[in-house]
Scaffold this motif. Structure first.
Motif, mmCIF file in Angstrom:
data_model
loop_
_atom_site.group_PDB
_atom_site.id
_atom_site.type_symbol
_atom_site.label_atom_id
_atom_site.label_comp_id
_atom_site.label_asym_id
_atom_site.label_seq_id
_atom_site.Cartn_x
_atom_site.Cartn_y
_atom_site.Cartn_z
ATOM 1 N N HIS A 86 -6.854 -2.866 1.124
ATOM 2 C CA HIS A 86 -5.657 -2.775 0.283
ATOM 3 C C HIS A 86 -4.726 -3.960 0.510
ATOM 4 O O HIS A 86 -4.048 -4.405 -0.419
ATOM 5 C CB HIS A 86 -4.963 -1.433 0.514
ATOM 6 C CG HIS A 86 -5.665 -0.307 -0.193
ATOM 7 N ND1 HIS A 86 -5.218 0.247 -1.362
ATOM 8 C CD2 HIS A 86 -6.830 0.335 0.094
ATOM 9 C CE1 HIS A 86 -6.066 1.189 -1.775
ATOM 10 N NE2 HIS A 86 -7.044 1.256 -0.891
ATOM 11 N N ALA A 87 -4.716 -4.497 1.729
ATOM 12 C CA ALA A 87 -3.918 -5.700 1.998
ATOM 13 C C ALA A 87 -4.419 -6.881 1.171
ATOM 14 O O ALA A 87 -3.622 -7.702 0.686
ATOM 15 C CB ALA A 87 -3.967 -6.039 3.477
ATOM 16 N N MET A 112 -3.004 -6.469 -2.218
ATOM 17 C CA MET A 112 -1.559 -6.677 -2.261
ATOM 18 C C MET A 112 -1.171 -8.142 -2.095
ATOM 19 O O MET A 112 -0.053 -8.530 -2.420
ATOM 20 C CB MET A 112 -0.884 -5.824 -1.182
ATOM 21 C CG MET A 112 -0.860 -4.343 -1.519
ATOM 22 S SD MET A 112 0.199 -3.372 -0.421
ATOM 23 C CE MET A 112 -0.884 -3.152 0.985
ATOM 24 N N THR A 113 -2.119 -8.963 -1.597
ATOM 25 C CA THR A 113 -1.805 -10.377 -1.359
ATOM 26 C C THR A 113 -2.598 -11.305 -2.273
ATOM 27 O O THR A 113 -2.670 -12.505 -2.041
ATOM 28 C CB THR A 113 -2.087 -10.742 0.111
ATOM 29 O OG1 THR A 113 -3.408 -10.308 0.477
ATOM 30 C CG2 THR A 113 -1.082 -10.086 1.039
ATOM 31 N N TYR A 150 -1.274 -9.326 -8.014
ATOM 32 C CA TYR A 150 -1.312 -8.400 -6.883
ATOM 33 C C TYR A 150 -1.183 -6.964 -7.382
ATOM 34 O O TYR A 150 -0.634 -6.706 -8.449
ATOM 35 C CB TYR A 150 -0.185 -8.715 -5.894
ATOM 36 C CG TYR A 150 1.096 -9.142 -6.556
ATOM 37 C CD1 TYR A 150 1.976 -8.202 -7.109
ATOM 38 C CD2 TYR A 150 1.420 -10.489 -6.660
ATOM 39 C CE1 TYR A 150 3.138 -8.601 -7.724
ATOM 40 C CE2 TYR A 150 2.598 -10.894 -7.282
ATOM 41 C CZ TYR A 150 3.450 -9.951 -7.819
ATOM 42 O OH TYR A 150 4.605 -10.344 -8.459
ATOM 43 N N PHE A 151 -1.760 -6.064 -6.593
ATOM 44 C CA PHE A 151 -1.768 -4.652 -6.974
ATOM 45 C C PHE A 151 -1.479 -3.784 -5.755
ATOM 46 O O PHE A 151 -1.887 -4.116 -4.639
ATOM 47 C CB PHE A 151 -3.139 -4.240 -7.525
ATOM 48 C CG PHE A 151 -3.516 -4.939 -8.795
ATOM 49 C CD1 PHE A 151 -3.139 -4.409 -10.025
ATOM 50 C CD2 PHE A 151 -4.246 -6.114 -8.766
ATOM 51 C CE1 PHE A 151 -3.490 -5.053 -11.206
ATOM 52 C CE2 PHE A 151 -4.602 -6.758 -9.931
ATOM 53 C CZ PHE A 151 -4.223 -6.227 -11.155
ATOM 54 N N ILE A 152 -0.786 -2.695 -5.986
ATOM 55 C CA ILE A 152 -0.645 -1.650 -4.976
ATOM 56 C C ILE A 152 -1.333 -0.408 -5.550
ATOM 57 O O ILE A 152 -0.834 0.200 -6.500
ATOM 58 C CB ILE A 152 0.824 -1.350 -4.643
ATOM 59 C CG1 ILE A 152 1.489 -2.594 -4.058
ATOM 60 C CG2 ILE A 152 0.912 -0.181 -3.648
ATOM 61 C CD1 ILE A 152 2.979 -2.420 -3.769
ATOM 62 N N MET A 154 -2.374 2.279 -3.658
ATOM 63 C CA MET A 154 -1.957 3.503 -2.985
ATOM 64 C C MET A 154 -0.751 4.100 -3.715
ATOM 65 O O MET A 154 0.062 3.374 -4.280
ATOM 66 C CB MET A 154 -1.612 3.228 -1.526
ATOM 67 C CG MET A 154 -2.805 2.921 -0.664
ATOM 68 S SD MET A 154 -2.408 2.763 1.099
ATOM 69 C CE MET A 154 -1.866 1.060 1.175
ATOM 70 N N LYS A 155 -0.658 5.416 -3.674
ATOM 71 C CA LYS A 155 0.487 6.129 -4.224
ATOM 72 C C LYS A 155 1.354 6.629 -3.055
ATOM 73 O O LYS A 155 0.904 6.662 -1.903
ATOM 74 C CB LYS A 155 0.010 7.320 -5.069
ATOM 75 C CG LYS A 155 -0.902 6.952 -6.229
ATOM 76 C CD LYS A 155 -0.170 6.189 -7.298
ATOM 77 C CE LYS A 155 -1.076 5.942 -8.507
ATOM 78 N NZ LYS A 155 -0.411 5.127 -9.543
#
Length: 360
Positions: free
Chosen positions: A274-275, A278-279, A283-285, A287-288
């Protein structure tokens, strides 16, 4: 060393006019994550996964010889109904594998498929789906060439599945499957998944995976797009090195049965995946908020009880809760008491390690 050319047939000894097959193939959950790929679905780093048992795709393939052999011809049904938006992916898959299955344009296919779990929700439905389709197509090739060995059958099925969805090659055969070249794993290959060949401690036999459905909707970013974001990623090369290192560590962890070290590797891998997202740019997140609530609750429960339970994540919001069978009663009670409230409509799936694809 096996090459792609080894899967190109030279002739078939038999012919067949029509018939049908049915296979079920499971999803899998990666412990060391594959993220980033080269051309032809070649992984940028090796990965290792637990094969699941209950989360699976069941695919029935009917086929009949046709007169016009100029094009691919198939109907696609999902849960008994036509699914036109899946067809381009199947078309692309058939185009990729035609050189390895030259009979494909000789038949009209009816592909009828269904999942035992929600599609496109962070459980690897493309992996199980492509694996099940590959197994059916290999059954047809075996009917055309009955002399085919079992080893070749499963190896080529994994090879073909990979061309549909990379991680699908880990859903063919075996409880623990490695995909990608690794210097300390005999027989490992970029072209197909192999059963983990080294010793596995009793602690990891019958391992459990309870999947908490935080978000059953379609994923925000497809896996294909996510993998492409590793091209030019500022941390990509170090990430690929880390995957090799973590797989090396798991070799000794599987042998020793050290659950504490297993937990460290598995959770670190999930967060690293997930990092990377996010980088990247964009970029995407994925996780909720409830994903984070579950992770923190697991950490608190583990610290207080010393029960060896951990989490991992795929490219989505859902949480896979991993734990040995001998603590199942305690962990399921914890899930019911504290984690169900974070699941969409209170839904979760109880799964465990399975053997791979099954001929129905």
């Amino acid at each position: 060393m096996v090459s792609a050319n080894d899967f190109i047939p030279t002739h078939y000894s038999h012919s067949i006019e029509n018939g049908n097959f049915s296979w079920s193939s499971p999803s899998n959950i990666a412990l060391v994550k594959y993220w980033g790929k080269k051309e032809s679905q070649i992984p940028a780093n090796p990965s290792v996964s637990f094969t699941l048992n209950n989360c699976k795709t069941i695919t029935k393939l009917a086929f009949a010889k046709k007169i016009n052999t100029g094009n691919f011809s198939f109907n696609l049904l999902f849960e008994g109904k036509p699914k036109e938006d899946f067809k381009p992916k199947i078309q692309k898959f058939l185009e990729r594998i035609e050189i390895y299955l030259p009979f494909l344009k000789d038949y009209h296919f009816t592909i009828n498929t269904e999942n035992t779990f929600p599609h496109s929700s962070g459980i690897a439905s493309s992996a199980s789906g492509m694996a099940a389709l590959a197994m059916n197509l290999m059954s047809l090739e075996k009917a055309l060439n009955p002399e085919m060995t079992e080893d070749y059958f499963y190896q080529k099925a994994s090879f073909l599945a990979r061309l549909g969805s990379g991680s699908a090659c880990r859903s063919i055969k075996g409880k623990v499957v490695v995909w990608g070249n690794h210097k300390n794993i005999q027989g490992s290959s970029e072209l197909f998944g192999v059963e983990f060949p080294n010793a596995i401690h009793e602690n990891f036999k019958n391992f459990q995976d309870t999947i908490l459905l935080v978000d059953k909707g379609t994923k925000q970013v497809s896996s294909s797009l996510g993998h492409n974001l590793m091209n030019g990623h500022p941390f990509a090369e170090r990430r690929f090195e880390q995957a090799h290192e973590n797989l090396d560590k798991l070799i000794s962890i599987f042998e020793s049965g050290n659950l504490e070290e297993f937990i460290t590797i598995v959770e670190s891998e999930a967060l690293t995946l997930h990092a990377m997202m996010m980088t990247s740019i964009p970029y995407f997140i994925l996780m909720k908020p409830n994903t984070l609530e579950i992770i923190n609750a697991i950490w608190k429960f583990r610290n207080e009880t010393k029960i060896p339970v951990c989490f991992t994540l795929d490219a989505g919001a859902n949480v896979h809760v991993l734990y040995p069978q001998n603590v199942k009663v305690n962990v399921l009670q914890f899930i019911k008491d504290e984690l169900v409230g974070y699941c969409q409509n209170g839904q979760y799936i109880c799964d465990e390690i399975g053997m791979g694809s099954i001929d129905n």
